[in-house]
Design a protein around this motif. Structure first.
Motif, PDB file in Angstrom:
ATOM      1  N   LYS A   1       0.829  -1.221   0.000  1.00 39.32           N
ATOM      2  CA  LYS A   1       0.000   0.000   0.000  1.00 39.32           C
ATOM      3  C   LYS A   1       0.856   1.261   0.000  1.00 39.32           C
ATOM      4  CE  LYS A   1      -4.378  -1.583   1.986  1.00 39.32           C
ATOM      5  NZ  LYS A   1      -4.211  -3.025   1.859  1.00 39.32           N
TER       6      LYS A   1
ATOM      7  N   THR B   1     -11.392   8.701  -1.934  1.00 43.20           N
ATOM      8  CA  THR B   1     -10.162   8.810  -2.725  1.00 43.20           C
ATOM      9  C   THR B   1     -10.469   9.158  -4.178  1.00 43.20           C
ATOM     10  OG1 THR B   1      -9.032   7.214  -1.314  1.00 43.20           O
ATOM     11  CG2 THR B   1      -8.131   7.559  -3.516  1.00 43.20           C
TER      12      THR B   1
ATOM     13  N   GLN C   1     -11.666   2.772   3.100  1.00 44.52           N
ATOM     14  CA  GLN C   1     -10.430   3.496   2.801  1.00 44.52           C
ATOM     15  C   GLN C   1      -9.744   3.985   4.065  1.00 44.52           C
ATOM     16  OE1 GLN C   1     -11.653   6.452  -0.092  1.00 44.52           O
ATOM     17  NE2 GLN C   1     -11.898   4.917  -1.716  1.00 44.52           N
TER      18      GLN C   1
ATOM     19  N   LYS D   1      -5.948   3.146   5.400  1.00 44.60           N
ATOM     20  CA  LYS D   1      -4.987   4.190   5.764  1.00 44.60           C
ATOM     21  C   LYS D   1      -4.497   4.024   7.195  1.00 44.60           C
ATOM     22  CE  LYS D   1      -6.868   7.707   2.623  1.00 44.60           C
ATOM     23  NZ  LYS D   1      -7.610   8.995   2.547  1.00 44.60           N
TER      24      LYS D   1
ATOM     25  N   GLU E   1      -1.394   9.937  12.714  1.00 53.26           N
ATOM     26  CA  GLU E   1      -2.229   9.721  11.527  1.00 53.26           C
ATOM     27  C   GLU E   1      -3.049   8.442  11.662  1.00 53.26           C
ATOM     28  OE1 GLU E   1       0.591  11.865   8.119  1.00 53.26           O
ATOM     29  OE2 GLU E   1       0.828   9.734   8.594  1.00 53.26           O
TER      30      GLU E   1
ATOM     31  N   THR F   1      -7.219   8.427  11.685  1.00 46.75           N
ATOM     32  CA  THR F   1      -8.047   7.700  10.718  1.00 46.75           C
ATOM     33  C   THR F   1      -8.853   6.596  11.397  1.00 46.75           C
ATOM     34  OG1 THR F   1      -6.124   6.291  10.215  1.00 46.75           O
ATOM     35  CG2 THR F   1      -6.539   8.149   8.755  1.00 46.75           C
TER      36      THR F   1
END
Length: 912
Positions: free
Chosen positions: A454, A502, A578, A582, A590, A594
């Motif tokens: 990824k 996205t 998504q 992430k 981060e 998320t």
């Protein structure tokens, strides 16, 4: 518990086109090995006990109702049962659903009282679950089930003469794979059902280009019951057999309904801009233009460490040979083999000319397994090769650069820190190529591969250790073999919408589809400007246009309600998926951010995701207080761990192109009987031992008049080890209705048809096309027998060296299209043509370390079985292919009906 009896309603609906998704999904499994075994053993025992009392539970209805609106599927599974006994009984409800689907609701109605599930934060649900377990109560579980499914199950104690209704709802966005969408309904009610129906309604304003519906269990009698109505923008498919039509045989309680019901479809694609739906303030954009393919530059990086030895290496070799033949002549490719040493076929990428492909195939044929695993240096070698060839301008400007890594283990040579390897790849690749990671088997660190891919514009995929592993590898390559666009950007007005999913995509591959969804700031906005840009074959791709909301009332004037909020729920589903992806990479802050967003949305839309659980409080009974059912979902890594613990053999589900697996039933070798069951990813096998000259009935179908018998032959003399092998050397095949009689021996083939005999020799390649039967002889190899509108058989010839002191030539017998035979078919092979129900538990070491023993619960009995291998010779008549199976000892006693002597007949064309 009083009245521990009942019926298990096993039903499943799923989307087969999602088999290759690597998104988080799964089910809760007991975390310790001994507990997992105990749970499986208990399930098997309760199944065994219930089988004698199923008559006391009446199944009123089983309904699968699926509505697909612009690719978003909303499925409701409903089942109603009645306890006819004069005491309470435990009723079971089981559903297998796609691991990519989110459960959104579950309820039970018992004596007018409705118990509804509530979606909670997983940690809060876990505490409630642990409290129930600590107090001695049982909690229902969702468990991993094979490669792409998970099993939801709940049981509830029902008072005498009471009803219960179960309702489960789940949703998912269908992904387009190899040019189609698929809905797969696996139905295994295990009993006759008064009102059974599968109904699918598909609404596609873009227009429907085709719809197909079929099932693995459909006989000629059941086939007309599949009703299909297709208009320009709507398709309706239904299947609703009566109880009599469900019966396996007249007067018996067995059901024919056991297998996969599959609906596949695609939509019309007339505009390069794609299709946009706007409903209730949310929009979704589907983009899949028809464009010429781009060349690709692919480096295959193949693990040849010691753990890849044997079957894995054979399957990798088989897959690579097939893939090399498919590489387009405009593509460039390279091969890197690695263990502790990195070995390159050539120093740079090579154009896929016929000569280079032939040379590469010879190189692949020679590869063999050896040392330890140096993933870091192997992939860096591939990156450097692509970078150098780009600098030297050896590759086309407009072409896709990709690396495909196949490994089955952990990095244990060179750099072994997985975090450092990920950092090295990210730095070296720099966003300039894609890295696809294929993890072979259960010993790989899938999380490591998933994150690394990824981070580098690729994806990870698990390759399951099964007989179809080569097909899985080839199937993955088919997906990425034809890039159409690079660096695709979807542009929408900044001041008109927010919360976009996205909108940048590194690649668009042929047969797939880009999906973007978002929220409109102005709910009344019904048109806006859209632009799509990307890099095409010869020039930059750019298309733009003004889009407007479709008038659903015009498209579907007779439909009062069609899942009206589907665009919002589609947007939420896609956003959560998504965010979950992430959350696996990035800085700690981060990841935390998320994850928090995904949790909030999961709770807001009542989705059971890896961050949430559904809690249903079961009613109090005489023996216990109310207890919770916990419906959970696992990540792919947790599913992998569960498979290790439960010794779960994964079913064969990922196939190239449009191939759909079917069960295989055959006998070959000494004589080894094999029942391959791809829906379970498993196989059963047993040997039949008797004196040479014995004739066995293999297939007997009185309804169609088909009879197949086989005679065994022994070795020429007793070998030094004292064990005389026996084989089938002669088969007699009769189709009374068609007037066909066929005798096949190791020497020749004789056919009686239309009042005359015709003889063929194995030494000749020949074919006969008759009014009732077709024969195709492949010289000294195989005979294919196709009976008109019926079953097909393949007989293989195994030739032994004429001067061999002991062994003789012998035959193997394989059945194709067995579902076309009637429910009453029987015989040593025929009795399994319509499936076999069994459970395996209590795995423990056997006499041979690599062949563990286990307990099998089948036909009301407990059998000791051994995990072993048998050979399937269909693709390689000389060496065969190893197939893992559960071996049933003592001539299949307990698995076959009756005793082996019951199948002995007096002549090659006799039924007794």
């Amino acid at each position: 518990m009083s009245g521990l009896l009942g019926v298990r309603l096993l039903l499943l609906w799923g989307c087969a086109c999602l088999w290759l998704s690597s998104s988080a999904s799964g089910a809760l499994v007991i975390s310790r090995h001994d507990e997992a075994i105990q749970e499986r053993r208990g399930a098997a025992r309760s199944l065994q006990k219930r089988s004698t009392n199923e008559v006391m539970v009446e199944v009123h209805s089983v309904t699968v109702d699926c509505t697909v609106t612009s690719r978003f599927a909303h499925t409701v599974m409903t089942s109603k049962a009645f306890n006819k006994a004069n005491s309470s009984q435990e009723i079971f409800f089981e559903v297998e659903l796609p691991k990519t689907a989110f459960i959104t609701n579950f309820s039970m109605e018992i004596e007018g009282q409705v118990y509804v599930g509530e979606v909670k934060d997983k940690e809060k649900a876990k505490k409630q679950y642990e409290k129930a377990v600590s107090s001695g109560q049982t909690a229902g579980l969702v468990k991993a089930s094979g490669r792409k499914m998970e099993k939801f199950s709940v049981s509830v104690n029902i008072a005498a003469e009471s009803n219960v209704t179960f309702v489960l709802t789940y949703e998912e966005l269908l992904q387009r794979k190899l040019g189609r969408y698929e809905l797969l309904t696996r139905v295994k009610p295990k009993t006759l059902v008064q009102d059974f129906q599968i109904v699918t309604n598909i609404y596609e304003p873009q227009g429907i280009s085709y719809v197909d519906a079929h099932a693995t269990f459909l006989s000629n009698e059941l086939l007309p019951l599949v009703e299909k109505t297709v208009t320009d923008r709507k398709a309706h498919i239904s299947f609703s057999p009566t109880m009599e039509q469900q019966r396996k045989c007249p007067g018996c309680d067995g059901t024919l309904i056991d297998g996969d019901f599959i609906v596949s479809y695609d939509v019309k694609r007339e505009k390069n801009l794609g299709d946009i739906q706007i409903v209730n303030g949310y929009f979704v954009h589907f983009f899949a233009p028809e464009l010429p393919k781009l060349p690709k530059n692919v480096v295959f990086v193949i693990d040849i460490s010691g753990s890849m030895s044997g079957r894995k290496m054979e399957q990798t070799r088989e897959a690579m040979l097939a893939i090399l033949q498919q590489i387009h002549e405009d593509d460039h490719f390279a091969i890197i083999l690695f263990d502790s040493v990195i070995e390159t076929w050539k120093d740079s990428l090579t154009k896929a000319t016929k000569e280079n492909i032939t040379e590469a195939m010879d190189y692949i044929r020679r590869m063999h397994s050896r040392g330890t695993t140096n993933i870091n240096d192997a992939v860096l070698t591939a990156v450097n090769m692509l970078v150098k060839d780009r600098q030297m301008e050896r590759l086309p400007d407009r072409s896709a650069d990709m690396i495909i890594l196949l490994t089955d283990g952990m990095p244990n040579e060179g750099e072994s820190n997985t975090g450092k390897i990920q950092e090295n790849m990210r730095t070296a690749i720099g966003g300039n190529m894609s890295l696809y990671c294929l993890g072979f088997g259960n010993d790989v660190d899938y999380s490591f591969l998933d994150v690394m891919s990824k981070q580098n514009k690729g994806l990870a995929r698990r390759i399951f250790e099964a007989s179809d592993a080569a097909a899985q590898l080839q199937g993955f390559y088919d997906e990425v073999a034809s890039p159409l666009l690079l660096e695709v950007d979807m542009h929408y007005p900044d001041n008109a919408m927010d919360s976009l999913t996205t909108s940048h995509f590194s690649y668009l591959f042929n047969g797939t589809e880009i999906v973007v969804a978002g929220h409109l700031m102005d709910n009344d906005l019904d048109n806006f400007l859209v632009e799509v840009v990307g890099q095409g074959l010869e020039e930059d791709f750019r298309v733009q246009g003004q889009v407007s909301a479709a008038d659903w009332d015009v498209f579907y004037p007779d439909e009062e309600y069609i899942f009206g909020d589907f665009t919002e729920r589609l947007w939420a589903y896609l956003t959560i998926q998504q965010l979950l992806d992430k959350s696996k990479s990035g800085t700690p802050d981060e990841k935390a951010n998320t994850t928090a967003k995904a949790l909030d949305m999961s709770l807001q839309y009542s989705f059971v995701t890896p961050l949430t659980s559904m809690v249903v409080t079961k009613p109090e009974t005489e023996d216990s207080t109310s207890s919770p059912l916990i419906a959970d979902k696992l990540t792919e890594e947790q599913r992998q761990q569960a498979e290790k613990m439960t010794y779960n053999y994964i079913p064969a589900q990922s196939y190239p192109r449009h191939y759909q697996p079917a069960p295989a039933y055959f006998v070959d070798g000494d004589p080894h009987f094999m029942i391959e069951l791809p829906d379970r990813g498993d196989a059963l096998c047993f040997n039949i031992n008797n004196k040479p000259g014995t004739i066995f009935n293999l297939v007997r179908d009185s309804n169609s008049g088909i009879l197949v018998n086989g005679e065994i032959i022994g070795d020429k003399k007793t070998p030094p080890d004292g064990k005389i092998n026996t084989y089938f050397w002669r088969f007699g095949i009769v189709h009374q209705t068609l007037g066909v009689r066929l005798e096949v021996s190791t020497e020749d083939i004789s056919l009686f048809q239309d009042g005359k005999w015709v003889k063929l020799l194995w030494s000749d390649a020949a074919s006969i096309k008759g009014s009732n039967v077709d024969l195709l002889v492949t010289k000294d190899r195989s005979l294919t027998v196709t009976l008109r509108d019926s079953v097909k058989f393949v007989i293989l010839l195994h030739k032994v060296w004429k001067k061999h002191p002991y062994h003789r030539d012998y035959l193997g017998f394989y059945t194709l299209d067995s579902h076309l035979l009637s429910p009453g078919v029987h015989g040593l092979l025929g009795q399994f043509y319509h499936g076999i129900n069994y459970e395996v538990a209590h795995l423990h070491p056997g006499k041979v370390p690599e062949k563990p023993d286990a307990t099998m619960y089948v036909k009301g009995q407990e059998l000791n079985v051994t995990r072993g291998w048998q050979r399937d010779f269909r693709n390689d008549v000389k060496n065969g292919e190893n197939v893992p199976c559960w071996f049933i000892h003592n001539n299949g006693t307990g698995l076959i009906d009756g005793h082996v002597t019951d199948y002995i007949v007096s002549g090659l064309f006799k039924s007794v």
